[in-house]
Design an enzyme around this catalytic site. Sequence first.
Site, PDB file in Angstrom:
ATOM      1  N   PRO A   1       0.643  -1.558  -0.482  1.00 21.90           N
ATOM      2  CA  PRO A   1      -0.061   0.275  -0.362  1.00 21.90           C
ATOM      3  C   PRO A   1       0.633   1.268  -0.136  1.00 21.90           C
ATOM      4  CG  PRO A   1       0.092  -1.558   2.441  1.00 21.90           C
ATOM      5  CD  PRO A   1       0.398  -2.072   1.119  1.00 21.90           C
TER       6      PRO A   1
ATOM      7  N   GLU B   1       1.889  -7.456   8.563  1.00 19.77           N
ATOM      8  CA  GLU B   1       1.879  -5.915   9.096  1.00 19.77           C
ATOM      9  C   GLU B   1       3.110  -6.221   8.058  1.00 19.77           C
ATOM     10  OE1 GLU B   1       1.009  -3.928  11.257  1.00 19.77           O
ATOM     11  OE2 GLU B   1      -0.036  -6.323  11.555  1.00 19.77           O
TER      12      GLU B   1
ATOM     13  N   ARG C   1      -3.827  -8.075 -20.651  1.00 22.87           N
ATOM     14  CA  ARG C   1      -4.492  -8.001 -21.357  1.00 22.87           C
ATOM     15  C   ARG C   1      -3.799  -7.052 -22.698  1.00 22.87           C
ATOM     16  NH1 ARG C   1      -8.006  -3.761 -21.098  1.00 22.87           N
ATOM     17  NH2 ARG C   1      -9.640  -4.699 -22.287  1.00 22.87           N
TER      18      ARG C   1
END
Length: 251
Positions: free
Chosen positions: A89, A116, A153
């Site tokens: 993140p 974590e 893709r």
Amino acid sequence: MRFDIVTIFPAMIEQPLAAGIVGRAIGRRLLDVKVRDLRDFTTDRHRVVDDVPYGGGPGMVLKAEPIFRALDAIVSDRGSAPRVILTSPQGRRFTHDDARRLSEYEHLVVVCGRYEGVDDRVRARVDEELSIGDYVLTGGELPALVILDAVARFVPGVVGDEQSVVDDSFNRGLLDFPQYTRPAEVATRTSDEDVLKVPDVLLSGNHGEIRRWRKREALSRTLDRRPDLLAGATLDEEEQAILKELQDERD
Ligand code: SAH
């Protein structure tokens, strides 16, 4: 194109990859995906992949050594030096342009964190850290699937009709135009008399008008929903004229 995904939950990756366009591309060998169980790269009897954080605090941290061993094994098994991605993140936000850029590599490795996160020293062997959005997930498996799917893709042959990739949202800095399929009228609810119709132009058979209508819808949607995209959009002359009209209408 080769992908290796390092995870403590191989089933979370294997099952989704079997379905749909990606599953078919694997079947046709356009994609060669290997899922590596991090536990296979431990050396202790209990196959421990995590440990408590130095300095204290809650939760567990994925150990660096099994990840390093997994990377070594991937390099020797594949015989090629991969681009290594760490899901995090804290990474740079993964975008359409990243997907296209990463599709140029012959070999990608995606490392899935858990708990974590991973021991920070893992970053010594990571080329890029990518986040799929500003929220925290329980693991890197879904991000790895998101990245693989979006990259795949752009691999030639994976999506049957290349035009569909060209038209897709973000490709030229525009959202896609709206799509409809049969029947031409649908009741909003089973009991309802109200019907929703397909825009007439799409039934007209006039390809010039359909093309122009689609351009207008794509521009109008982008203007309403994601005006930020327009700054980087590549528009042809007709689109520039339509955009000007739309902007004037809104003023
Ligand atoms: N404590 C960490 C979060 C750990 S979440 C922090 O605050 O930075 C556990 C793992 O899930 C991460 O190591 C990463 O691999 C994955 N993950 C969670 N959210 C993610 C996101 N938005 N994008 C990519 N990976 C994510």
